[in-house]
Design a protein around this motif. Structure first.
Motif, PDB file in Angstrom:
ATOM      1  N   LEU A  12       0.830  -1.209   0.000  1.00 43.66           N
ATOM      2  CA  LEU A  12       0.000   0.000   0.000  1.00 43.66           C
ATOM      3  C   LEU A  12       0.862   1.256   0.000  1.00 43.66           C
ATOM      4  CD1 LEU A  12      -2.864  -1.009   2.460  1.00 43.66           C
ATOM      5  CD2 LEU A  12      -3.037  -0.661  -0.012  1.00 43.66           C
ATOM      6  N   GLN A  13       1.994   1.223   0.710  1.00 39.35           N
ATOM      7  CA  GLN A  13       2.894   2.373   0.698  1.00 39.35           C
ATOM      8  C   GLN A  13       3.473   2.581  -0.694  1.00 39.35           C
ATOM      9  OE1 GLN A  13       5.565   1.332   3.902  1.00 39.35           O
ATOM     10  NE2 GLN A  13       4.398   2.531   5.404  1.00 39.35           N
ATOM     11  N   GLY A  14       3.782   1.476  -1.384  1.00 37.96           N
ATOM     12  CA  GLY A  14       4.269   1.578  -2.759  1.00 37.96           C
ATOM     13  C   GLY A  14       3.206   2.163  -3.674  1.00 37.96           C
ATOM     14  N   ILE A  15       1.986   1.710  -3.508  1.00 31.77           N
ATOM     15  CA  ILE A  15       0.877   2.241  -4.308  1.00 31.77           C
ATOM     16  C   ILE A  15       0.690   3.721  -4.015  1.00 31.77           C
ATOM     17  CG2 ILE A  15      -1.642   2.158  -4.581  1.00 31.77           C
ATOM     18  CD1 ILE A  15      -1.406  -0.910  -4.182  1.00 31.77           C
ATOM     19  N   ARG A  16       0.776   4.080  -2.735  1.00 33.40           N
ATOM     20  CA  ARG A  16       0.605   5.490  -2.347  1.00 33.40           C
ATOM     21  C   ARG A  16       1.695   6.346  -2.991  1.00 33.40           C
ATOM     22  NH1 ARG A  16       2.508   9.105   1.067  1.00 33.40           N
ATOM     23  NH2 ARG A  16       1.122  10.668   1.948  1.00 33.40           N
ATOM     24  N   LYS A  17       2.939   5.851  -2.989  1.00 35.19           N
ATOM     25  CA  LYS A  17       4.036   6.601  -3.606  1.00 35.19           C
ATOM     26  C   LYS A  17       3.779   6.771  -5.102  1.00 35.19           C
ATOM     27  CE  LYS A  17       7.630   5.323  -0.318  1.00 35.19           C
ATOM     28  NZ  LYS A  17       8.849   4.527  -0.087  1.00 35.19           N
ATOM     29  N   ASP A  18       3.326   5.707  -5.762  1.00 36.07           N
ATOM     30  CA  ASP A  18       3.004   5.791  -7.191  1.00 36.07           C
ATOM     31  C   ASP A  18       1.903   6.807  -7.435  1.00 36.07           C
ATOM     32  OD1 ASP A  18       4.899   3.873  -7.770  1.00 36.07           O
ATOM     33  OD2 ASP A  18       3.451   2.218  -7.944  1.00 36.07           O
ATOM     34  N   GLN A  19       0.869   6.767  -6.594  1.00 32.39           N
ATOM     35  CA  GLN A  19      -0.240   7.709  -6.758  1.00 32.39           C
ATOM     36  C   GLN A  19       0.236   9.143  -6.511  1.00 32.39           C
ATOM     37  OE1 GLN A  19      -3.191   6.125  -4.048  1.00 32.39           O
ATOM     38  NE2 GLN A  19      -4.242   5.057  -5.711  1.00 32.39           N
ATOM     39  N   GLN A  20       1.135   9.328  -5.544  1.00 36.95           N
ATOM     40  CA  GLN A  20       1.654  10.662  -5.275  1.00 36.95           C
ATOM     41  C   GLN A  20       2.459  11.172  -6.468  1.00 36.95           C
ATOM     42  OE1 GLN A  20       0.922  12.573  -2.521  1.00 36.95           O
ATOM     43  NE2 GLN A  20       1.846  14.176  -3.754  1.00 36.95           N
ATOM     44  N   ARG A  21       3.247  10.277  -7.091  1.00 34.01           N
ATOM     45  CA  ARG A  21       4.000  10.670  -8.286  1.00 34.01           C
ATOM     46  C   ARG A  21       3.043  11.072  -9.405  1.00 34.01           C
ATOM     47  NH1 ARG A  21       6.732   5.742  -8.544  1.00 34.01           N
ATOM     48  NH2 ARG A  21       7.590   5.600  -6.485  1.00 34.01           N
ATOM     49  N   GLN A  22       1.984  10.276  -9.590  1.00 37.56           N
ATOM     50  CA  GLN A  22       0.997  10.590 -10.621  1.00 37.56           C
ATOM     51  C   GLN A  22       0.316  11.923 -10.319  1.00 37.56           C
ATOM     52  OE1 GLN A  22       0.488   8.989 -13.466  1.00 37.56           O
ATOM     53  NE2 GLN A  22       2.051   7.492 -12.947  1.00 37.56           N
ATOM     54  N   LEU A  23       0.003  12.160  -9.055  1.00 42.37           N
ATOM     55  CA  LEU A  23      -0.635  13.412  -8.650  1.00 42.37           C
ATOM     56  C   LEU A  23       0.307  14.587  -8.898  1.00 42.37           C
ATOM     57  CD1 LEU A  23      -3.183  14.578  -7.370  1.00 42.37           C
ATOM     58  CD2 LEU A  23      -2.125  14.238  -5.143  1.00 42.37           C
ATOM     59  N   ASP A  24       1.584  14.403  -8.579  1.00 39.71           N
ATOM     60  CA  ASP A  24       2.568  15.457  -8.832  1.00 39.71           C
ATOM     61  C   ASP A  24       2.650  15.770 -10.327  1.00 39.71           C
ATOM     62  OD1 ASP A  24       3.087  15.576  -6.129  1.00 39.71           O
ATOM     63  OD2 ASP A  24       4.944  14.402  -6.242  1.00 39.71           O
ATOM     64  N   LYS A  25       2.635  14.722 -11.161  1.00 40.72           N
ATOM     65  CA  LYS A  25       2.646  14.932 -12.616  1.00 40.72           C
ATOM     66  C   LYS A  25       1.403  15.694 -13.053  1.00 40.72           C
ATOM     67  CE  LYS A  25       5.207  10.794 -14.011  1.00 40.72           C
ATOM     68  NZ  LYS A  25       5.098   9.496 -14.710  1.00 40.72           N
ATOM     69  N   LEU A  26       0.260  15.316 -12.483  1.00 48.21           N
ATOM     70  CA  LEU A  26      -0.994  15.984 -12.831  1.00 48.21           C
ATOM     71  C   LEU A  26      -0.938  17.458 -12.460  1.00 48.21           C
ATOM     72  CD1 LEU A  26      -3.897  15.715 -13.883  1.00 48.21           C
ATOM     73  CD2 LEU A  26      -4.587  15.111 -11.564  1.00 48.21           C
ATOM     74  N   TYR A  27      -0.428  17.764 -11.262  1.00 43.48           N
ATOM     75  CA  TYR A  27      -0.301  19.169 -10.860  1.00 43.48           C
ATOM     76  C   TYR A  27       0.641  19.912 -11.795  1.00 43.48           C
ATOM     77  CZ  TYR A  27      -2.859  18.497  -6.486  1.00 43.48           C
ATOM     78  OH  TYR A  27      -3.822  18.251  -5.559  1.00 43.48           O
ATOM     79  N   SER A  28       1.704  19.247 -12.215  1.00 43.83           N
ATOM     80  CA  SER A  28       2.641  19.853 -13.150  1.00 43.83           C
ATOM     81  C   SER A  28       1.945  20.158 -14.479  1.00 43.83           C
ATOM     82  CB  SER A  28       3.826  18.921 -13.362  1.00 43.83           C
ATOM     83  OG  SER A  28       4.696  19.441 -14.330  1.00 43.83           O
ATOM     84  N   PHE A  29       1.160  19.192 -14.970  1.00 43.77           N
ATOM     85  CA  PHE A  29       0.422  19.415 -16.211  1.00 43.77           C
ATOM     86  C   PHE A  29      -0.587  20.545 -16.061  1.00 43.77           C
ATOM     87  CE2 PHE A  29       1.297  14.776 -17.357  1.00 43.77           C
ATOM     88  CZ  PHE A  29       2.343  15.118 -18.195  1.00 43.77           C
ATOM     89  N   ILE A  30      -1.223  20.618 -14.902  1.00 39.92           N
ATOM     90  CA  ILE A  30      -2.192  21.698 -14.658  1.00 39.92           C
ATOM     91  C   ILE A  30      -1.485  23.044 -14.693  1.00 39.92           C
ATOM     92  CG2 ILE A  30      -3.660  22.734 -12.877  1.00 39.92           C
ATOM     93  CD1 ILE A  30      -4.518  19.859 -12.123  1.00 39.92           C
ATOM     94  N   GLU A  31      -0.310  23.130 -14.046  1.00 36.40           N
ATOM     95  CA  GLU A  31       0.451  24.378 -14.058  1.00 36.40           C
ATOM     96  C   GLU A  31       0.852  24.756 -15.475  1.00 36.40           C
ATOM     97  OE1 GLU A  31       3.747  24.049 -11.382  1.00 36.40           O
ATOM     98  OE2 GLU A  31       2.460  23.742  -9.638  1.00 36.40           O
ATOM     99  N   ILE A  32       1.304  23.769 -16.247  1.00 35.79           N
ATOM    100  CA  ILE A  32       1.685  24.033 -17.642  1.00 35.79           C
ATOM    101  C   ILE A  32       0.468  24.495 -18.430  1.00 35.79           C
ATOM    102  CG2 ILE A  32       2.440  22.915 -19.785  1.00 35.79           C
ATOM    103  CD1 ILE A  32       4.272  21.138 -18.000  1.00 35.79           C
ATOM    104  N   ASN A  33      -0.651  23.820 -18.223  1.00 30.26           N
ATOM    105  CA  ASN A  33      -1.876  24.191 -18.927  1.00 30.26           C
ATOM    106  C   ASN A  33      -2.311  25.614 -18.573  1.00 30.26           C
ATOM    107  OD1 ASN A  33      -4.129  23.797 -20.588  1.00 30.26           O
ATOM    108  ND2 ASN A  33      -5.380  23.156 -18.860  1.00 30.26           N
ATOM    109  N   GLU A  34      -2.223  25.964 -17.296  1.00 22.99           N
ATOM    110  CA  GLU A  34      -2.595  27.317 -16.879  1.00 22.99           C
ATOM    111  C   GLU A  34      -1.664  28.343 -17.521  1.00 22.99           C
ATOM    112  OE1 GLU A  34      -2.467  27.041 -12.627  1.00 22.99           O
ATOM    113  OE2 GLU A  34      -4.541  26.317 -12.483  1.00 22.99           O
ATOM    114  N   SER A  35      -0.374  28.016 -17.581  1.00 25.49           N
ATOM    115  CA  SER A  35       0.590  28.920 -18.204  1.00 25.49           C
ATOM    116  C   SER A  35       0.276  29.092 -19.695  1.00 25.49           C
ATOM    117  CB  SER A  35       1.999  28.363 -18.019  1.00 25.49           C
ATOM    118  OG  SER A  35       2.931  29.141 -18.711  1.00 25.49           O
ATOM    119  N   ILE A  36      -0.012  27.991 -20.360  1.00 28.07           N
ATOM    120  CA  ILE A  36      -0.373  28.046 -21.784  1.00 28.07           C
ATOM    121  C   ILE A  36      -1.649  28.856 -21.966  1.00 28.07           C
ATOM    122  CG2 ILE A  36      -1.198  26.653 -23.728  1.00 28.07           C
ATOM    123  CD1 ILE A  36       0.779  24.468 -22.785  1.00 28.07           C
ATOM    124  N   GLN A  37      -2.628  28.653 -21.068  1.00 28.17           N
ATOM    125  CA  GLN A  37      -3.889  29.390 -21.158  1.00 28.17           C
ATOM    126  C   GLN A  37      -3.650  30.886 -20.990  1.00 28.17           C
ATOM    127  OE1 GLN A  37      -6.957  28.039 -21.916  1.00 28.17           O
ATOM    128  NE2 GLN A  37      -7.572  30.170 -22.111  1.00 28.17           N
TER     129      GLN A  37
END
Length: 124
Positions: free
Chosen positions: A63-88
């Motif tokens: 579960l800790q491994g899954i949580r770390k994977d999900q946190q990495r995915q969430l971090d990527k998503l936040y990064s994409f959101i920031e990029i999208n906001e910048s592009i917008q």
């Protein structure tokens, strides 16, 4: 310990003062057998508890491994959101600039049309 074993032990305890040495020996043997059964029962329960604990620890690690994977995915998503906001934001700026350019060109065309048509001439 079941009810039969419990009653037999109670009989031995109540009759202890009146027992012969052979009867006391048999009582002690019986108590040791019951004790051994209880020890085995507790050992089995402890072994089962240890296996369960081991499995739980393994699940926690998974579960800790899954949580770390999900946190990495969430971090990527936040990064994409920031990029999208910048592009917008950039898109909005360019859209505003384009609107200004088009507006200025429209003003220029209106101005040139106004220059071509004199106000005293009737429109056809």
């Amino acid at each position: 310990m079941n009810d039969i074993q419990q009653k037999k032990l109670e009989r031995y305890v109540k009759g202890w003062p009146f027992m012969t040495p052979d009867e006391k020996f048999e009582a002690i043997k019986y108590i040791l057998v019951i004790h051994k059964e209880q020890v085995e029962h507790y050992e089995n329960a402890l072994e089962l508890a240890n296996k369960t604990l081991s499995k739980s620890e393994q699940l926690v690690e998974e579960l800790q491994g899954i949580r770390k994977d999900q946190q990495r995915q969430l971090d990527k998503l936040y990064s994409f959101i920031e990029i999208n906001e910048s592009i917008q934001e950039e898109y909005d700026l360019y859209e505003g600039r384009l609107a200004c350019i088009l507006f200025n060109e429209g003003e220029s065309e209106v101005s040139s049309v106004n220059k071509q048509v004199s106000p005293t001439e009737p429109l056809a």
